[in-house]
Design a protein around this motif. Structure first.
Motif, short mmCIF file in Angstrom:
data_model
loop_
_atom_site.label_atom_id
_atom_site.label_comp_id
_atom_site.label_asym_id
_atom_site.label_seq_id
_atom_site.Cartn_x
_atom_site.Cartn_y
_atom_site.Cartn_z
N CYS A 114 0.83 -1.21 0.00
CA CYS A 114 0.00 0.00 0.00
C CYS A 114 0.87 1.25 0.00
O CYS A 114 0.58 2.24 -0.69
N LEU A 164 -10.62 -11.88 -2.51
CA LEU A 164 -10.08 -10.94 -1.54
C LEU A 164 -10.58 -11.36 -0.16
O LEU A 164 -11.79 -11.39 0.06
N TYR A 195 -6.10 -4.74 -6.31
CA TYR A 195 -5.69 -5.96 -5.60
C TYR A 195 -5.59 -7.14 -6.57
O TYR A 195 -4.60 -7.88 -6.56
#
Length: 492
Positions: free
Chosen positions: A24, A163, A209
């Motif tokens: 991130c 996810l 992602y």
């Protein structure tokens, strides 16, 4: 032993947190390859997990099949598990156990189901808090399950949902030296976009992602050539197309088994009950008649047409299209058109089912009867093989996946009317094995056209069924052996 195992689990958890934070941070800094941080974080801590890589006899014949969803409603992954077991692999099948899997899966000694509870997240507060807490808890849950089991040669994971499973499964594979395989059924972020909108921050995060972790798999499978091309062009992923193919249980149902199924359904669904009995000595449903003396079963000449659709009751299927078409069909019959009555069966479970059940209850229909049962895995193929026409409302969120329900219907030689979307032509050939439509009016017209000769077999419906019988292609087993088995044997 317990202390060492706990230490490894702790180190692995720390590694995932570090990797996530690092990726991130780098993403915010504008670096084009945040995956580098994840690889470094995984590499630094992988040395702490040497014990997890210890290879015992038989490790190379073990595969984990991972689904972050209901195993019973994941037919493709059940087929994977069965194919693996057929070739001598010991399968650990991880997922939710809300619905009963197929009996073949439950009976197979080489398949062990490791059920995990569905994580809900914190219910109080904003949705973002619920989503974040669910992701964190589920990450720890998957990590614990994958690290506590015996060393697996391969982890085969379904996406979506992916996810946080893709990141955790990839990390475990790095830590333990397993091969990571993703089976792409669709893109998770496109499904989220149906309810949240494409510009929502969570959707954008999910897209980032999937683009980040998807290419880290050792091998990738996908469901269409269109998806294969998209993965190559936009994701840098080289995938193998593994078309959904019907399992051997999907075939036309013999009359005696149809009758038995209709009798079972009639116990709880009046739409299958005969309005009157032709004789006290006959056993009758609205579709079939059996004579107790000789056990012979025949189809009733005055039977309604049996229409079937299946669904997960999610946003990518708008069943108001079918309900409006059925109302128009009712109008055709009331207006004097020579059409049969209809029994429409819509099977499945999902979040929008109650909403549609209320809509159905509010409809004023006489010639069309609708029921929404949940069928056991063994009864579903029997009902498909007993139906006269299938309807598919699946409209791909990405435009790149195909509805498996149509594959199963074709396995039963059941013609289909399917709503049009990109790449559907890879499965449904309009005018050959079924028809495609764009709205409720077009579907209503197709129902009228196809059922105008019912119950005769000389019309278009009969032609489509004969075409399906003549063009039966590969079954799942042969398709899997050709496309997946070589990946498992590929050099590491």
């Amino acid at each position: 032993m317990a202390t060492r195992g706990s230490t490894v689990l702790l180190l692995a958890a720390v590694a995932v947190i570090i990797a996530a934070l690092a990726s991130c941070f780098v993403a915010d800094a504008g670096v084009t390859c945040p995956a580098v941080c994840l690889v470094v974080a995984g590499g630094l801590l992988a040395t702490c997990g040497r014990r997890l890589r210890q290879r015992d006899p038989g490790w190379d014949r073990r595969v984990c099949v991972l689904v972050l969803g209901d195993i019973g409603r994941s037919p493709r992954m059940q087929y994977h598990a069965l194919s693996l077991s057929k070739h001598g692999y010991q399968v650990t099948f991880v997922g939710f156990l809300d619905s009963k899997p197929h009996q073949d899966v439950l009976r197979e000694e080489k398949i062990r189901i490791a059920s995990i509870p569905e994580v809900k997240g914190v219910r109080a507060g904003p949705k973002l808090l619920t989503y974040v807490t669910k992701t964190m808890v589920q990450s720890a849950q998957i990590l614990q399950v994958l690290l506590s089991m015996e060393l697996q040669a391969h982890i085969l994971m379904q996406n979506p949902p992916g996810l946080p499973g893709i990141a955790v499964a990839w990390f475990v594979c790095v830590l333990r030296g397993s091969t990571f395989i993703i089976d792409w059924h669709n893109y998770g972020y496109t499904i989220m976009a149906l309810s949240l909108g494409a510009s929502h921050p969570l959707v954008r995060l999910a897209k980032w992602y999937e683009h980040l972790f998807g290419p880290l798999a050792s091998h990738s499978l996908c469901v269409t050539n269109a998806m294969k091309d998209d993965l190559k062009k936009n994701w840098g992923i080289k995938a193998t197309t593994l078309y959904d193919r019907p399992a051997s249980v999907f075939r036309e149902t013999p009359l005696d088994l149809r009758h038995e199924l209709f009798l079972r359904l009639a116990d709880s669904h009046p739409q299958f009950r005969a309005t009157r009995s032709d004789s006290e000595e006959t056993e009758t449903t609205v579709f079939t008649v059996a004579t107790p003396g000789d056990g012979g079963v025949t189809l009733r000449a005055d039977r309604p047409a049996l229409l079937i659709s299946s669904t997960s009751w999610t946003e990518d299927e708008d069943f108001s299209v079918l309900l409006k078409a059925l109302e128009e069909y009712e109008g055709f019959v009331r207006g004097g058109a020579p059409l049969p009555s209809l029994v429409c069966v819509i099977t499945g479970k999902g979040p929008q089912k109650e909403h549609y059940k209320k809509l159905i209850a509010s409809m004023s229909l006489e010639k069309v009867k609708i029921c929404t049962p949940w069928l056991e895995a063994e009864d579903y193929p029997l009902l498909l093989g007993s139906a006269d026409l299938g309807v598919c409302l699946h409209k791909s969120s990405s435009g790149l996946d195909l509805p498996m329900k149509v594959v199963d219907m074709f396995g039963c030689c059941l013609p289909v009317c399917a709503i049009q979307f990109d790449c559907l032509h890879e499965l449904v050939q309009h005018g050959e094995n079924g028809l495609t439509f764009r709205d409720s009016a077009e579907l209503a017209g197709q129902l009228k056209s196809l059922l105008s000769d019912f119950p005769g077999s000389d019309g278009r419906l009969g032609t489509f069924r004969r075409n399906l019988r003549a063009s039966r292609g590969q079954r799942w087993e042969d398709n899997w052996d050709q496309n997946v088995l070589p990946l498992l044997a590929a050099p590491r």
